[in-house]
Design a protein around this motif. Structure first.
Motif, PDB file in Angstrom:
ATOM      1  N   LEU A  57     -41.525  16.210  33.077  1.00 34.79           N
ATOM      2  CA  LEU A  57     -43.428  15.694  32.672  1.00 34.79           C
ATOM      3  C   LEU A  57     -43.940  16.645  33.931  1.00 34.79           C
ATOM      4  N   PRO A  58     -44.375  16.295  35.178  1.00 30.10           N
ATOM      5  CA  PRO A  58     -44.749  17.154  36.571  1.00 30.10           C
ATOM      6  C   PRO A  58     -43.999  18.717  36.613  1.00 30.10           C
ATOM      7  N   ALA A  59     -43.003  18.675  35.882  1.00 35.46           N
ATOM      8  CA  ALA A  59     -41.913  19.977  36.224  1.00 35.46           C
ATOM      9  C   ALA A  59     -43.128  21.366  34.579  1.00 35.46           C
ATOM     10  N   GLY A  60     -43.751  20.884  33.694  1.00 28.33           N
ATOM     11  CA  GLY A  60     -44.422  21.350  32.936  1.00 28.33           C
ATOM     12  C   GLY A  60     -44.014  21.094  31.216  1.00 28.33           C
ATOM     13  N   LEU A  61     -43.150  20.027  31.317  1.00 30.61           N
ATOM     14  CA  LEU A  61     -42.866  19.530  29.548  1.00 30.61           C
ATOM     15  C   LEU A  61     -43.493  18.943  29.007  1.00 30.61           C
ATOM     16  N   SER A  62     -43.501  19.074  28.272  1.00 27.03           N
ATOM     17  CA  SER A  62     -44.943  17.703  27.530  1.00 27.03           C
ATOM     18  C   SER A  62     -43.923  16.579  26.735  1.00 27.03           C
ATOM     19  N   GLY A  63     -44.182  15.307  26.722  1.00 24.35           N
ATOM     20  CA  GLY A  63     -42.864  14.593  25.507  1.00 24.35           C
ATOM     21  C   GLY A  63     -43.305  14.807  24.632  1.00 24.35           C
ATOM     22  N   GLU A  64     -43.891  15.432  23.758  1.00 20.50           N
ATOM     23  CA  GLU A  64     -44.286  15.598  23.040  1.00 20.50           C
ATOM     24  C   GLU A  64     -42.664  17.101  21.719  1.00 20.50           C
TER      25      GLU A  64
END
Length: 123
Positions: A57-64
């Motif tokens: 998530l901190p790297a820019g990905l979303s859980g969705e």
């Protein structure tokens, strides 16, 4: 850990003696990953989810976005014996988003990453 999440979903499908049970387990992962986007709640006490919340998530990905690969895995549970349609849905639903996410983490999303992912998942 992106690939480890994908691998976990594959293990769920491989171990699913009953497609409905496998579908419920995949749905749990999809919901848990999507839930990571809610910053007001901690990640469930599952090592892969905690690692995703800490690193992906901190790297820019979303859980969705990560949860999107579940669709490709669930396609294999749609029929007692997956046929061509299920295999193609698996490649499109798993490989395409997985490669796009990995390419994003590497800092580039080449136009052919999605097609490469679909082909890879079909191999």
């Amino acid at each position: 850990m992106l690939w480890a999440i994908d691998e976990r979903m594959g293990m769920i499908v491989a171990a699913a003696g009953e497609p409905a049970i496998g579908a419920m387990r995949l749905a749990w992962w999809r919901d848990a990953l999507t839930g990571l986007d809610r910053r007001d709640a901690p990640a469930p006490a599952e090592p892969l989810l905690m690692a995703a919340a800490e690193h992906l998530l901190p790297a820019g990905l979303s859980g969705e976005g990560i949860a999107a690969i579940e669709e490709g895995w669930s396609a294999l549970l749609d029929a007692e014996e997956p046929g061509e349609a299920e295999i193609i849905a698996h490649g499109e639903g798993r490989g395409a988003p997985l490669f796009a996410l990995a390419a994003f983490l590497l800092g580039s999303v080449p136009a052919d990453a999605v097609a490469a992912g679909e082909g890879w998942a079909l191999d």
